[in-house]
Design a protein around this motif. Structure first.
Motif, PDB file in Angstrom:
ATOM      1  N   VAL A 194       0.852  -1.190   0.000  1.00 26.34           N
ATOM      2  CA  VAL A 194       0.000   0.000   0.000  1.00 26.34           C
ATOM      3  C   VAL A 194       0.891   1.244   0.000  1.00 26.34           C
ATOM      4  CG1 VAL A 194      -1.851   1.233   1.190  1.00 26.34           C
ATOM      5  CG2 VAL A 194      -1.758  -1.280   1.283  1.00 26.34           C
ATOM      6  N   LYS A 207      -0.503   2.586  -8.476  1.00 25.42           N
ATOM      7  CA  LYS A 207      -1.339   1.422  -8.804  1.00 25.42           C
ATOM      8  C   LYS A 207      -1.031   0.909 -10.213  1.00 25.42           C
ATOM      9  CE  LYS A 207      -5.111   3.409  -6.854  1.00 25.42           C
ATOM     10  NZ  LYS A 207      -6.457   3.602  -6.281  1.00 25.42           N
ATOM     11  N   GLU A 213      -2.907  -1.013  -3.330  1.00 24.86           N
ATOM     12  CA  GLU A 213      -3.801   0.068  -2.913  1.00 24.86           C
ATOM     13  C   GLU A 213      -3.010   1.361  -2.804  1.00 24.86           C
ATOM     14  OE1 GLU A 213      -7.010  -0.320  -2.432  1.00 24.86           O
ATOM     15  OE2 GLU A 213      -7.269  -2.472  -2.136  1.00 24.86           O
ATOM     16  N   MET A 229      -7.163  -2.549   6.164  1.00 25.66           N
ATOM     17  CA  MET A 229      -6.550  -3.362   5.102  1.00 25.66           C
ATOM     18  C   MET A 229      -5.686  -4.487   5.665  1.00 25.66           C
ATOM     19  SD  MET A 229      -5.357  -0.552   2.294  1.00 25.66           S
ATOM     20  CE  MET A 229      -6.550   0.417   1.375  1.00 25.66           C
TER      21      MET A 229
END
Length: 357
Positions: A194, A207, A213, A229
């Motif tokens: 992430v 991304k 993410e 998450m």
């Protein structure tokens, strides 16, 4: 080659005084190679050397994130030949101090550095030791070649902790180093990566390059979203790449129990933690370390060999939007002017050493 041949270069004469002018073209000595420079990225560290007082001496030629072609080889050079496509390795370690003998070249006390302590690649040509030119294949562009140095900084940072695949990774900062760190984490098997940033365009690029993410930290509930998450555990690995007080504190909060946290970004301001913030390290028993440059043994290290390999295979992805603008060498002063207005430069500025007219 006879002495006295001239070349064009961007020469720093004083604070806010960088000029496109003629200087002596360097000649490779024994063990050195002459590189005809293609592209050089402007590093964040170059900006205060031109627009501030951080330059080691004047006149100076900066530039250390570069690609080019071998034009001439000095006596005794065996690993490179004329015509080879190469990326520049800027660190010139002494090879004699205790740190060098242990293979910790980044920690050398007596190093030189191409593009700060000796003349670099904001020029038509640059001379470097044989080991300071890493060959890359035709599949790799010269633009990518100018990104070897930041890509290796990212990989060195990843490996500063006992990294294992199959775990969760948070990347704080979606700049060039952050996006490469994210990709290395994926290449070496992360379960989920992430990226955190304040710019949606950078998160979209993250991304596109493979992040699972992207989280905009300007959102009020971003911390809750991030923790959700990981099912409330926090992240196993956290790489801070912005050198920003806010993200450095954020790392402590995002860390899972027994996490590994690495600060790759270079801080520019004093930082203080509240007791509650600092206590995260005690309560979570996470490991915190830093990262400096991008070298290992045998010099310059697997960081450089793996960058050449994974750029070639395409697994280390390169996107044109990593490049903000290409500026001809003759207009180098205008490139540094752009940095005087914060937020103007969005991505990497490349100086084109063939832009002389």
């Amino acid at each position: 080659m006879e002495e006295g041949i001239k070349m064009k270069a961007g020469v720093v004469h004083a604070r806010e005084d960088i000029r496109f002018e003629d200087i002596e073209k360097p000649v490779p000595k024994a063990g050195q190679v002459l590189i005809k420079v293609k592209y050089t990225g402007i590093c964040g560290s170059d900006v205060p050397r031109v627009n501030g007082d951080a330059c080691h001496f004047y006149p100076n030629v900066l530039g250390h994130e570069f690609s080019g072609v071998i034009e001439e080889v000095g006596e005794g050079v065996t690993s490179l030949k004329i015509g080879d496509r190469v990326a520049g390795v800027p660190l010139v370690p002494c090879l004699e101090c205790e740190d060098c003998q242990k293979g910790n070249y980044s920690l050398c006390k007596h190093y030189s550095f191409i593009g700060s302590r000796e003349f670099g690649s904001f020029a038509e040509y640059v001379v470097v030791p044989e080991k300071n030119a890493v060959k890359f294949e035709d599949e790799v562009s010269f633009e990518q070649g100018a990104f070897f140095e930041p890509a290796t900084v990212a990989l060195h940072g990843l490996k500063r902790v006992p990294y294992q695949g199959g775990k969760t990774v948070a990347i704080l900062g979606g700049g060039t180093i952050g996006l490469f760190t994210m990709q290395w984490a994926k290449i070496f098997g992360a379960k989920k990566v992430v990226v955190f940033d304040i710019n949606d365009a950078r998160l979209d690029l993250a991304k596109k390059l493979g992040a699972d993410e992207g989280i905009n930290t300007l959102a009020d509930d971003f911390m809750q979203v991030a923790m959700d998450m990981t099912e409330g555990r926090g992240f196993d690995y956290i790489y801070e790449t912005a050198g920003n007080t806010i993200t450095m504190k954020m790392a402590f909060e995002l860390a899972a129990n027994k996490a590994n946290v690495c600060f790759i970004g270079t801080p520019t301001k004093e930082i203080s933690f509240s007791v509650k913030e600092w206590e995260n390290m005690n309560r979570k028993e996470f490991t915190l370390t830093g990262s400096w440059m991008s070298y290992s043994a045998p010099f310059p290290g697997e960081e450089w060999a793996l960058t050449a390999h994974y750029f070639k295979t395409g697994e280390l992805k390169f996107d044109e939007s990593l490049i903000f603008k290409k500026v001809p060498l003759k207009d180098i002063a205008s490139a540094f002017e752009m940095y005087k207005t914060p937020g103007t430069v969005k991505g990497k500025l490349l100086i084109d050493s063939e832009g002389l007219e």
